[in-house]
Design a protein around this motif. Structure first.
Motif, mmCIF file in Angstrom:
data_model
loop_
_atom_site.group_PDB
_atom_site.id
_atom_site.type_symbol
_atom_site.label_atom_id
_atom_site.label_comp_id
_atom_site.label_asym_id
_atom_site.label_seq_id
_atom_site.Cartn_x
_atom_site.Cartn_y
_atom_site.Cartn_z
ATOM 1 N N CYS A 216 0.840 -1.204 0.000
ATOM 2 C CA CYS A 216 0.000 0.000 0.000
ATOM 3 C C CYS A 216 0.876 1.256 0.000
ATOM 4 C CB CYS A 216 -0.928 0.000 1.210
ATOM 5 S SG CYS A 216 -2.300 -1.174 1.079
ATOM 6 N N TYR A 219 1.972 1.721 -3.416
ATOM 7 C CA TYR A 219 0.842 2.200 -4.219
ATOM 8 C C TYR A 219 0.760 3.725 -4.179
ATOM 9 C CZ TYR A 219 -4.024 3.183 -5.452
ATOM 10 O OH TYR A 219 -5.166 3.702 -6.016
ATOM 11 N N TYR A 248 2.691 -2.763 -7.206
ATOM 12 C CA TYR A 248 2.462 -1.407 -6.709
ATOM 13 C C TYR A 248 1.178 -0.774 -7.252
ATOM 14 C CZ TYR A 248 5.070 -0.500 -11.085
ATOM 15 O OH TYR A 248 5.520 -0.503 -12.387
ATOM 16 N N GLU A 249 0.529 -1.407 -8.217
ATOM 17 C CA GLU A 249 -0.728 -0.859 -8.731
ATOM 18 C C GLU A 249 -1.951 -1.517 -8.108
ATOM 19 O OE1 GLU A 249 -0.605 -1.202 -12.955
ATOM 20 O OE2 GLU A 249 0.769 0.496 -13.218
ATOM 21 N N HIS A 250 -1.827 -2.771 -7.698
ATOM 22 C CA HIS A 250 -2.956 -3.514 -7.128
ATOM 23 C C HIS A 250 -2.482 -4.212 -5.847
ATOM 24 C CE1 HIS A 250 -4.815 -2.764 -10.992
ATOM 25 N NE2 HIS A 250 -3.786 -3.332 -11.585
ATOM 26 N N PRO A 251 -2.434 -3.479 -4.745
ATOM 27 C CA PRO A 251 -1.778 -3.999 -3.536
ATOM 28 C C PRO A 251 -2.436 -5.213 -2.901
ATOM 29 C CG PRO A 251 -2.885 -1.906 -3.091
ATOM 30 C CD PRO A 251 -2.899 -2.094 -4.571
#
Length: 352
Positions: A216, A219, A248-251
């Motif tokens: 997160c 992110y 890092y885009e969909h934690p």
């Protein structure tokens, strides 16, 4: 703090959007092929990510909270097939599932593709459900097969169901050759949305909880790093991009390999140095630091805060503004920016 009675697939951001909608507002549930980002940007609609959750599953949960408009003849709209597909007689089985969920007595409006795009641009929010093709397969169908002795060769593997439901890595389990090969094929595929499948797992495993905090943090950091020219010059962007983008885009999305490496502590050793490097850059970089927030509740101008400081800050799910967690909680979750936006809309409405 989780609210009672709210379906676990409904994220805070989605709940906020549903609660904010009024008469005439529409919401789009879109798959990964739909141009969600460009549609949402067209008129400033909210883009809400519910990746890893199938549309029918989320639709069932939404309808527990969200009533359809009873004063509209066709309260649900679907993007119609293009003419070529109609000539070919292409069937869309998922439509029948939607009708079963919504109710067979509800009329559906079929909207031509490009008219649907234009209508979607005027919607209140776009909910995107990125679902890799592999996740659409039935991951348990091989357990329902009857295998003979020649289908087994004493192969063992971790079972995703044991890990996701119980965080159980105590034993590898005997599986058929077919299942073993299949589990090996999907081992590195990011297909498990832990927040959607079993959000309580983060409380059961301290290692997974710490891993989720790292992801997160990444992110929120990525928004600074990927837009900073100095981060490109000093190698911070390259450090971030050495990781698979979903990290890092969909934690909340994990592969089976990620879960195993989290249990062993290996993934933590990879991510922690990168997080520390990127955080240090943001705090030292004049461009990134200028994008920090001043808490609008306490208005302490000497305290510049960032959303990646998860221990002391909270982020508004509606406008993404950042506040001190203590201030935000004491303010009973009333976001000043959202309040101003709401007031401006009321003023415009009264003068229009």
């Amino acid at each position: 703090m989780p609210l009672k009675g709210i379906p676990h697939l409904i994220s805070p951001e989605l709940l906020y959007a549903l609660a904010s909608m009024g008469h005439g507002d529409e919401i789009v549930l879109a798959d990964s092929n739909f141009p969600s980002e460009s549609i949402a940007r067209a008129n400033g609609a909210r883009l809400i990510l519910c990746d890893g959750i199938p549309i029918p599953k989320l639709l069932r949960q939404i309808l527990k909270l969200f009533p359809l408009d009873q004063y509209v003849a066709e309260p649900v709209a679907l993007m119609d097939r293009v003419d070529d597909d109609k000539k070919k007689g292409l069937d869309v089985p998922i439509w029948n599932e939607y009708k079963e969920i919504v109710g067979n007595n509800v009329q559906f409006e079929m909207v031509e593709r490009f008219k649907f795009y234009e209508r979607a641009k005027k919607c209140f929010a776009v909910v995107r459900m990125y679902l890799p093709n592999i996740i659409q397969h039935n991951l348990t169908y091989y357990f329902l097969r009857k295998f003979t002795e020649i289908c087994h060769s004493d192969k063992k593997s971790y079972l995703p169901s044991y890990i996701i439901t119980k965080w159980d890595f105590s034993n590898k389990h005997s599986v058929s050759n077919f299942a073993f090969d299949y589990l090996n094929r999907i081992y590195t595929e990011a297909i498990f949305n832990i927040n959607g499948l079993n959000p309580k797992l983060f409380q059961k495993s301290n290692k997974l909880k710490l891993m989720n905090e790292l992801r997160c943090t990444l992110y929120f950091l990525r928004r600074y790093i990927l837009t900073c020219r100095f981060a490109e010059e000093n190698g911070c962007q390259q450090s971030l991009q050495t990781l698979p983008s979903y990290i890092y885009e969909h934690p909340y999305i994990y592969s089976l390999e990620d879960l195993v490496k989290t249990k062993l502590g290996e993934l933590h050793k990879v991510l922690e140095p990168i997080v520390m490097k990127l955080r240090d850059h943001v705090l030292r970089c004049s461009l990134c630091f200028a994008k920090g927030f001043i808490c609008e509740i306490c208005n302490n101008e000497k305290s510049i805060i960032f959303p990646f400081n998860l221990q002391i800050t909270s982020t508004c799910p509606g406008c993404q503004s950042c506040f001190h967690t203590q201030c935000y909680e004491n303010g009973k979750l009333n976001c000043p920016k959202c309040q101003r936006t709401k007031t401006r809309k009321l003023v415009r409405k009264n003068f229009s």
